[in-house]
Design a protein around this motif. Structure first.
Motif, PDB file in Angstrom:
ATOM      1  N   ARG A   4       0.851  -1.189   0.000  1.00 39.08           N
ATOM      2  CA  ARG A   4       0.000   0.000   0.000  1.00 39.08           C
ATOM      3  C   ARG A   4       0.888   1.240   0.000  1.00 39.08           C
ATOM      4  O   ARG A   4       1.995   1.221   0.527  1.00 39.08           O
ATOM      5  CB  ARG A   4      -0.915  -0.022   1.221  1.00 39.08           C
ATOM      6  CG  ARG A   4      -1.986  -1.101   1.135  1.00 39.08           C
ATOM      7  CD  ARG A   4      -2.710  -1.318   2.447  1.00 39.08           C
ATOM      8  NE  ARG A   4      -3.212  -0.108   3.061  1.00 39.08           N
ATOM      9  CZ  ARG A   4      -4.497   0.251   3.096  1.00 39.08           C
ATOM     10  NH1 ARG A   4      -5.406  -0.520   2.560  1.00 39.08           N
ATOM     11  NH2 ARG A   4      -4.860   1.369   3.692  1.00 39.08           N
ATOM     12  N   GLY A  98      -4.218   4.084   0.521  1.00 39.99           N
ATOM     13  CA  GLY A  98      -4.628   2.709   0.261  1.00 39.99           C
ATOM     14  C   GLY A  98      -4.320   2.238  -1.154  1.00 39.99           C
ATOM     15  O   GLY A  98      -4.555   1.072  -1.486  1.00 39.99           O
ATOM     16  N   GLU A 100      -2.534   0.626  -4.166  1.00 39.78           N
ATOM     17  CA  GLU A 100      -1.562  -0.471  -4.186  1.00 39.78           C
ATOM     18  C   GLU A 100      -0.516  -0.292  -5.285  1.00 39.78           C
ATOM     19  O   GLU A 100      -0.839   0.078  -6.406  1.00 39.78           O
ATOM     20  CB  GLU A 100      -2.266  -1.810  -4.373  1.00 39.78           C
ATOM     21  CG  GLU A 100      -2.923  -2.297  -3.114  1.00 39.78           C
ATOM     22  CD  GLU A 100      -3.270  -3.772  -3.166  1.00 39.78           C
ATOM     23  OE1 GLU A 100      -3.459  -4.352  -2.099  1.00 39.78           O
ATOM     24  OE2 GLU A 100      -3.365  -4.342  -4.284  1.00 39.78           O
TER      25      GLU A 100
END
Length: 117
Positions: A4, A98, A100
């Motif tokens: 993340r 958040g 990725e």
């Protein structure tokens, strides 16, 4: 491996009118190329879905190992005009953590781990 964004970088934000300004700073210089390659303006906007209705511009601050995103149409008409309490630059900057990224195994030791809850 997947990581993340919060493990790779930290963010700062500001907002003015209906525009949000979000800077993403790599924790380590070796992680900055990953940000440049994978966190594009298009992916930034797509990650936030309908929250950003206008154009997103990305600026590179090479010597700071940072990316700066200017998101137009991101605050529901402006913080003081919107009925939504979540449309602040801080909410958008926290959410992008958040996102990725694909991180090569050799860079894994540079990642920050989340603090235990």
């Amino acid at each position: 491996m997947k990581a993340r964004l919060e493990q790779v970088a930290h963010t700062r934000s500001g907002d003015k009118g209906n525009t949000s300004n979000i800077a993403v700073f790599a924790y380590e210089p070796a992680l900055y190329p990953l940000l440049k390659e994978q966190l594009t303006a298009e992916r930034f906007k797509a990650f936030h879905r309908e929250a950003i209705t206008g154009e997103v511009l990305r600026y590179e601050a090479q010597n700071l190992h940072a990316l700066n995103f200017v998101a137009h149409g991101a605050l529901g008409g402006g913080v003081s005009r919107s009925l939504s309490l979540d449309n602040y630059g801080k909410a958008l900057s926290a959410a992008i953590l958040g996102f990725e990224l694909d991180v090569p195994e050799e860079l894994a030791p540079l990642l920050r781990s989340r603090a235990p809850a």
